[in-house]
Design an enzyme around this catalytic site. Structure first.
Site, PDB file in Angstrom:
ATOM      1  N   CYS A   1       0.815  -1.210   0.000  1.00 11.57           N
ATOM      2  CA  CYS A   1       0.000   0.000   0.000  1.00 11.57           C
ATOM      3  C   CYS A   1       0.849   1.261   0.000  1.00 11.57           C
ATOM      4  O   CYS A   1       0.650   2.164  -0.820  1.00 11.57           O
ATOM      5  CB  CYS A   1      -0.948   0.006   1.195  1.00 11.57           C
ATOM      6  SG  CYS A   1      -1.990   1.469   1.260  1.00 11.57           S
TER       7      CYS A   1
ATOM      8  N   CYS B   1      -1.611   1.622  -3.094  1.00  5.85           N
ATOM      9  CA  CYS B   1      -2.683   2.608  -3.028  1.00  5.85           C
ATOM     10  C   CYS B   1      -2.216   4.017  -2.737  1.00  5.85           C
ATOM     11  O   CYS B   1      -2.795   4.981  -3.251  1.00  5.85           O
ATOM     12  CB  CYS B   1      -3.736   2.170  -1.998  1.00  5.85           C
ATOM     13  SG  CYS B   1      -3.087   1.461  -0.483  1.00  5.85           S
TER      14      CYS B   1
ATOM     15  N   LYS C   1      -0.332   5.453  -5.911  1.00  6.99           N
ATOM     16  CA  LYS C   1      -1.330   5.472  -6.998  1.00  6.99           C
ATOM     17  C   LYS C   1      -2.336   6.596  -6.776  1.00  6.99           C
ATOM     18  O   LYS C   1      -2.706   7.300  -7.728  1.00  6.99           O
ATOM     19  CB  LYS C   1      -2.046   4.122  -7.054  1.00  6.99           C
ATOM     20  CG  LYS C   1      -3.099   4.024  -8.149  1.00  6.99           C
ATOM     21  CD  LYS C   1      -3.781   2.670  -8.091  1.00  6.99           C
ATOM     22  CE  LYS C   1      -4.475   2.464  -6.759  1.00  6.99           C
ATOM     23  NZ  LYS C   1      -5.057   1.118  -6.620  1.00  6.99           N
TER      24      LYS C   1
ATOM     25  N   TYR D   1      -9.715  -3.330 -10.926  1.00  5.50           N
ATOM     26  CA  TYR D   1      -9.584  -1.943 -10.477  1.00  5.50           C
ATOM     27  C   TYR D   1      -8.220  -1.363 -10.800  1.00  5.50           C
ATOM     28  O   TYR D   1      -8.110  -0.177 -11.142  1.00  5.50           O
ATOM     29  CB  TYR D   1      -9.902  -1.846  -8.975  1.00  5.50           C
ATOM     30  CG  TYR D   1      -8.865  -2.416  -8.046  1.00  5.50           C
ATOM     31  CD1 TYR D   1      -7.875  -1.609  -7.498  1.00  5.50           C
ATOM     32  CD2 TYR D   1      -8.880  -3.760  -7.682  1.00  5.50           C
ATOM     33  CE1 TYR D   1      -6.928  -2.124  -6.635  1.00  5.50           C
ATOM     34  CE2 TYR D   1      -7.937  -4.281  -6.818  1.00  5.50           C
ATOM     35  CZ  TYR D   1      -6.960  -3.455  -6.303  1.00  5.50           C
ATOM     36  OH  TYR D   1      -6.025  -3.977  -5.451  1.00  5.50           O
TER      37      TYR D   1
ATOM     38  N   GLU E   1      -7.901   1.973 -13.030  1.00  4.69           N
ATOM     39  CA  GLU E   1      -7.334   3.158 -12.381  1.00  4.69           C
ATOM     40  C   GLU E   1      -6.156   3.714 -13.177  1.00  4.69           C
ATOM     41  O   GLU E   1      -6.082   4.924 -13.447  1.00  4.69           O
ATOM     42  CB  GLU E   1      -6.910   2.812 -10.959  1.00  4.69           C
ATOM     43  CG  GLU E   1      -8.099   2.631 -10.024  1.00  4.69           C
ATOM     44  CD  GLU E   1      -7.725   2.119  -8.655  1.00  4.69           C
ATOM     45  OE1 GLU E   1      -8.542   2.282  -7.731  1.00  4.69           O
ATOM     46  OE2 GLU E   1      -6.633   1.545  -8.501  1.00  4.69           O
TER      47      GLU E   1
ATOM     48  N   HIS F   1     -27.916  20.554   1.075  1.00  5.06           N
ATOM     49  CA  HIS F   1     -28.048  21.140  -0.266  1.00  5.06           C
ATOM     50  C   HIS F   1     -27.232  22.417  -0.381  1.00  5.06           C
ATOM     51  O   HIS F   1     -27.155  23.192   0.572  1.00  5.06           O
ATOM     52  CB  HIS F   1     -29.532  21.450  -0.521  1.00  5.06           C
ATOM     53  CG  HIS F   1     -29.807  22.020  -1.875  1.00  5.06           C
ATOM     54  ND1 HIS F   1     -29.818  21.249  -3.006  1.00  5.06           N
ATOM     55  CD2 HIS F   1     -30.070  23.292  -2.267  1.00  5.06           C
ATOM     56  CE1 HIS F   1     -30.095  22.022  -4.050  1.00  5.06           C
ATOM     57  NE2 HIS F   1     -30.242  23.270  -3.626  1.00  5.06           N
TER      58      HIS F   1
ATOM     59  N   GLU G   1     -26.525  14.589  -1.317  1.00  6.60           N
ATOM     60  CA  GLU G   1     -27.948  14.666  -0.960  1.00  6.60           C
ATOM     61  C   GLU G   1     -28.810  13.715  -1.791  1.00  6.60           C
ATOM     62  O   GLU G   1     -29.916  13.357  -1.374  1.00  6.60           O
ATOM     63  CB  GLU G   1     -28.471  16.095  -1.119  1.00  6.60           C
ATOM     64  CG  GLU G   1     -28.567  16.588  -2.558  1.00  6.60           C
ATOM     65  CD  GLU G   1     -29.136  18.007  -2.645  1.00  6.60           C
ATOM     66  OE1 GLU G   1     -30.174  18.253  -2.025  1.00  6.60           O
ATOM     67  OE2 GLU G   1     -28.518  18.848  -3.337  1.00  6.60           O
TER      68      GLU G   1
END
Length: 448
Positions: free
Chosen positions: A43, A48, A51, A178, A182, A437, A442
């Site tokens: 990682c 990750c 990346k 993934y 990515e 909002h 939302e």
């Protein structure tokens, strides 16, 4: 005095191994860790973290263009791969130092060496030194899988992609998961010509079909090409250093780099596990029980090496649970239900719980709610790119059993929403929550 050199010996100083080491040490255990590469594991060093930094860098390509619609006089900008690459690698080195400092602060002994298991309570370092430990924890993670075919040695994996000497003008990415999607988004935004080659006809297997179809549609609109049902035959290297990729059911593709992103396998090769009786599955993963113990008493495993769920936060949870259970007197198991996940594609995906197909097969009667909209920012920027939010509800109980999202900041929004799914909240609970909002989030409480 203990007859062992250490109470715990950990092989692998990645996320799971470091967490287990420092927590066990905080409970009073004498702990050692062996790491043959760099402290931090996949990682931090080659996964990750670097990346995600590339993902941030890639986002500026569209942000700089969009800024003009928001009144900013942004000139045409040139991207400097060398600068970003070096800055990312410097940050990785900084984080590696912090991980090493964490081990030192907890008085964990670090051996910067390869270690193999040579007995139920013994490990041997690369220099031949043998060390005894009452318990051994394997946390060696996973390793990129590269299929064998002529010329496969000319390809790179996610391990090497962060060190490219120059930005490839044309890159072929093998895989549909993934990692492939990515890096396709990253290099496309940097200006490379990107082609994804997949041996099947599906990307992101395991994600909701509507969400992955939306990513495919947007990716193609952005200029990424996809070749499906096209297994690799060979890679040919030319005199000028460029490559030609030969595929089944497809014309050859010329490229400057080929990235193999066809999955990761448990990193157990050569650790000596089979010799001491540790049972592995057909992929080489260590078989463990819910307490993370292998078939050999005293030998445990956590993280990707067990091939349960290959996610860093899961490895950390497993390392924590192991240390608390074995050394802290707090028996703990990891709940693998409703683990959220993300794909940092362009745009990103966030998901938690069952897909629509899984829910129909498991529950039978379900309700689905979707919101298909353009983010406010995209409207003013003149982008037609649409976000898609999807909620899966158990019709019998009104419980929300799945949330799936693709759009700007989807993973950031999904993390909080995953708490609601984990807690078993209902569609009525979402409906009763006042919307924030104006926001994209939302939409989750306005689904009809």
């Amino acid at each position: 005095m203990s007859k062992f050199d250490f109470d715990l010996f950990v092989i692998g100083a990645g996320s799971g191994g470091v967490r287990a080491s420092r927590v066990a040490a905080s409970h009073g255990a004498r702990v050692a860790v062996a790491e043959e590469h760099r402290v931090g594991g996949t990682c931090v060093i080659r996964g990750c973290v670097p990346k995600k930094l590339l993902v941030y860098g890639a986002h500026f390509a569209e942000d700089l263009k969009d800024a003009r619609q928001f009144g900013w006089d942004v000139p045409d900008c040139k991207f400097d791969w060398d600068r970003l690459r070096d800055n990312v690698l410097n940050e990785v080195t900084r984080l590696e130092g912090l991980y090493g400092q964490t081990l030192e602060n907890h008085k964990v002994t670090l051996f910067k060496s390869r270690a193999t298991v040579t007995g139920p309570q013994q490990v041997t370092l690369a220099d031949g030194q043998t060390i005894s430990a009452e318990r051994i924890l394997i946390a060696t993670g996973g390793w990129p899988f590269v299929p064998e075919f002529p010329g496969s040695e000319y390809a790179i994996t996610s391990n090497e992609v962060f060190h490219l000497g120059k930005l490839p003008k044309r890159i072929v990415i093998a895989g549909g998961g993934y990692i492939a999607n990515e890096f396709a988004g990253i290099f496309n935004e940097f200006g490379s010509k990107v082609t994804i080659v997949n041996r099947s006809d599906t990307i992101l297997r395991g994600y909701d079909e509507q969400i992955r179809d939306r990513l495919l549609q947007i990716s193609m609109t952005k200029g990424i090409e996809f070749k499906f049902n096209a297994p690799f035959r060979s890679i040919e290297k030319k005199d000028d250093g460029s490559l030609t990729v030969h595929l089944d059911n497809c014309d050859p593709i010329d490229a400057d780099a080929v990235l193999i992103a066809t999955g990761r396998v448990p990193n157990t090769k050569g650790l000596g596990l089979e010799d001491v009786g540790v049972e592995l599955d057909e992929k080489g993963a260590i078989k463990v029980d819910e307490a993370n113990q292998s078939s050999v008493p005293g030998i445990y495993a956590v993280g990707d090496v067990t091939d349960r769920i290959q996610l860093t936060p899961v490895a950390i949870r497993e390392g924590q649970a192991f240390a608390d259970s074995v050394f802290g007197g707090k028996p703990t198991t990891v709940d693998y239900r409703n683990v959220p996940s993300a794909v940092f594609s362009h745009p990103p995906i966030g998901a938690v719980g069952m897909t629509e197909a899984e829910a129909r097969n498991t529950l039978g009667s379900i309700r689905t709610y979707t919101s298909d909209f353009r983010a406010m920012k995209n409207v003013l920027a003149g982008r037609n790119e649409r976000a898609l939010y999807k909620m899966i509800v158990n019709a019998a109980t009104d419980q929300v059993v799945g949330l799936h999202m693709i759009g700007p900041d989807a993973p950031e929004i999904l993390q909080a929403a995953a708490v609601a799914v984990k807690a078993g909240l209902t569609k009525a609970d979402f409906d009763a929550t006042v919307a924030l909002h104006p926001s994209m989030a939302e939409e989750l409480v306005l689904l009809k």
